[in-house]
Design a protein around this motif. Structure first.
Motif, short mmCIF file in Angstrom:
data_model
loop_
_atom_site.label_atom_id
_atom_site.label_comp_id
_atom_site.label_asym_id
_atom_site.label_seq_id
_atom_site.Cartn_x
_atom_site.Cartn_y
_atom_site.Cartn_z
N MET A 1 12.29 -1.68 18.21
CA MET A 1 11.25 -2.19 17.34
C MET A 1 10.56 -1.05 16.61
O MET A 1 10.10 -1.22 15.50
N GLU A 2 10.50 0.11 17.24
CA GLU A 2 9.80 1.24 16.64
C GLU A 2 10.43 1.66 15.31
O GLU A 2 9.72 1.93 14.34
N SER A 3 11.75 1.68 15.25
CA SER A 3 12.41 2.08 14.01
C SER A 3 12.19 1.03 12.91
O SER A 3 12.05 1.39 11.73
N ALA B 1 10.37 1.74 9.28
CA ALA B 1 10.98 1.36 8.00
C ALA B 1 10.03 0.49 7.18
O ALA B 1 9.91 0.66 5.96
N ILE B 2 9.34 -0.43 7.84
CA ILE B 2 8.36 -1.27 7.15
C ILE B 2 7.24 -0.42 6.58
O ILE B 2 6.78 -0.64 5.45
N ALA B 3 6.79 0.55 7.33
CA ALA B 3 5.72 1.44 6.85
C ALA B 3 6.18 2.21 5.62
O ALA B 3 5.41 2.39 4.66
N GLN B 4 7.41 2.66 5.61
CA GLN B 4 7.92 3.39 4.44
C GLN B 4 7.98 2.49 3.21
O GLN B 4 7.61 2.92 2.11
N ILE C 1 5.47 0.75 -2.05
CA ILE C 1 4.79 -0.24 -2.90
C ILE C 1 3.42 0.26 -3.31
O ILE C 1 3.00 0.09 -4.45
N VAL C 2 2.70 0.89 -2.37
CA VAL C 2 1.39 1.46 -2.69
C VAL C 2 1.53 2.50 -3.80
O VAL C 2 0.73 2.53 -4.74
N GLY C 3 2.55 3.34 -3.71
CA GLY C 3 2.77 4.35 -4.75
C GLY C 3 3.05 3.73 -6.10
O GLY C 3 2.53 4.18 -7.13
N PHE C 4 3.86 2.68 -6.13
CA PHE C 4 4.14 2.01 -7.39
C PHE C 4 2.89 1.34 -7.96
O PHE C 4 2.68 1.32 -9.17
N ALA C 5 2.06 0.77 -7.10
CA ALA C 5 0.81 0.16 -7.57
C ALA C 5 -0.12 1.22 -8.17
O ALA C 5 -0.77 0.99 -9.19
N ALA C 6 -0.17 2.39 -7.55
CA ALA C 6 -0.98 3.48 -8.09
C ALA C 6 -0.42 3.96 -9.43
O ALA C 6 -1.19 4.24 -10.37
N LEU C 7 0.90 4.03 -9.53
CA LEU C 7 1.50 4.42 -10.82
C LEU C 7 1.24 3.37 -11.89
O LEU C 7 1.01 3.70 -13.06
N LEU C 8 1.29 2.10 -11.51
CA LEU C 8 1.01 1.03 -12.46
C LEU C 8 -0.39 1.17 -13.02
O LEU C 8 -0.61 1.04 -14.23
N ARG C 9 -1.34 1.48 -12.17
CA ARG C 9 -2.72 1.66 -12.63
C ARG C 9 -2.86 2.93 -13.46
O ARG C 9 -3.56 2.95 -14.46
N ILE D 1 -4.11 -4.33 -3.38
CA ILE D 1 -2.70 -4.10 -3.06
C ILE D 1 -2.54 -2.77 -2.34
O ILE D 1 -1.83 -2.67 -1.34
N VAL D 2 -3.21 -1.75 -2.85
CA VAL D 2 -3.14 -0.43 -2.22
C VAL D 2 -3.71 -0.48 -0.80
O VAL D 2 -3.10 0.02 0.15
N GLU D 3 -4.86 -1.11 -0.64
CA GLU D 3 -5.47 -1.19 0.69
C GLU D 3 -4.60 -1.96 1.66
O GLU D 3 -4.37 -1.53 2.79
N GLN D 4 -4.06 -3.09 1.23
CA GLN D 4 -3.20 -3.88 2.11
C GLN D 4 -1.96 -3.09 2.51
O GLN D 4 -1.53 -3.15 3.67
N GLY D 5 -1.38 -2.37 1.56
CA GLY D 5 -0.20 -1.58 1.87
C GLY D 5 -0.48 -0.49 2.88
O GLY D 5 0.32 -0.23 3.79
N LEU D 6 -1.63 0.14 2.75
CA LEU D 6 -1.99 1.18 3.71
C LEU D 6 -2.31 0.60 5.08
O LEU D 6 -2.00 1.21 6.11
N VAL D 7 -2.90 -0.60 5.11
CA VAL D 7 -3.16 -1.26 6.39
C VAL D 7 -1.84 -1.64 7.07
O VAL D 7 -1.71 -1.50 8.29
N VAL D 8 -0.87 -2.09 6.28
CA VAL D 8 0.45 -2.40 6.85
C VAL D 8 1.04 -1.14 7.50
O VAL D 8 1.55 -1.18 8.62
#
Length: 158
Positions: A1-3, A7-10, A15-23, A42-49
């Motif tokens: 489960m750890e891997s 992968a989900i965190a990556q 997605i957070v990076g793309f949202a920042a680039l979009l802005r 979107i950025v906050e949710q991605g970082l919480v994930v």
């Protein structure tokens, strides 16, 4: 489960990076008063994930039982989702055309599904499956972040 969690965190951080680039590359005159709060959410949710993905590993390093760690992380995620559910719904659906507003309403549905998975894991309603419900909730949150990003991308580019 750890891997799987790593992968989900990556994916979430991507997605957070793309949202920042979009802005960063959006034109000032094309954004409305609700674009910045939506992109920040979107950025906050991605970082919480990403944080939720790494918390079980951190708690395991302190010697906590994996089942208890999954329940604690699920409880924290439930509190966070409960706090943000109304706020995100209000921010995302404000002044949107009906062709786009349904996409944000679907994101709220994904939030509710993630909240339910975390709640099942945290309250021990189902024995010995806290880790699987935690993983399900995190995947649903990732889907929410990705879905909201795609909807916002369509708003920005239309």
């Amino acid at each position: 489960m750890e891997s799987a969690l790593h992968a989900i965190a990556q994916i979430s951080v991507t997605i957070v990076g793309f949202a920042a680039l979009l802005r960063a590359f959006s034109k000032e005159h094309t954004t409305d008063a609700h674009t910045d709060p939506r992109l920040r959410s979107i950025v906050e949710q991605g970082l919480v994930v990403a944080l939720l993905c790494f918390l079980p590993t951190l708690l395991d390093a302190f010697g906590l039982d994996p089942e208890i760690a999954a329940r604690l992380v699920s409880a924290a995620a439930s509190v966070w989702l409960l706090r943000w559910l109304y706020i995100l719904y209000a921010i995302r659906t404000a002044e949107l055309s009906s062709s786009i507003a349904w996409r944000y309403r679907f994101a709220v549905f994904l939030h509710i599904a993630a909240f339910s998975a975390f709640l099942l894991s945290a309250t021990a309603m189902v024995n010995d499956t806290a880790a699987s419900f935690l993983l399900s909730g995190i995947l649903l949150m990732l889907c929410t972040v990705g879905w909201a990003f795609l909807a916002q991308f369509q708003i920005e580019r239309s």
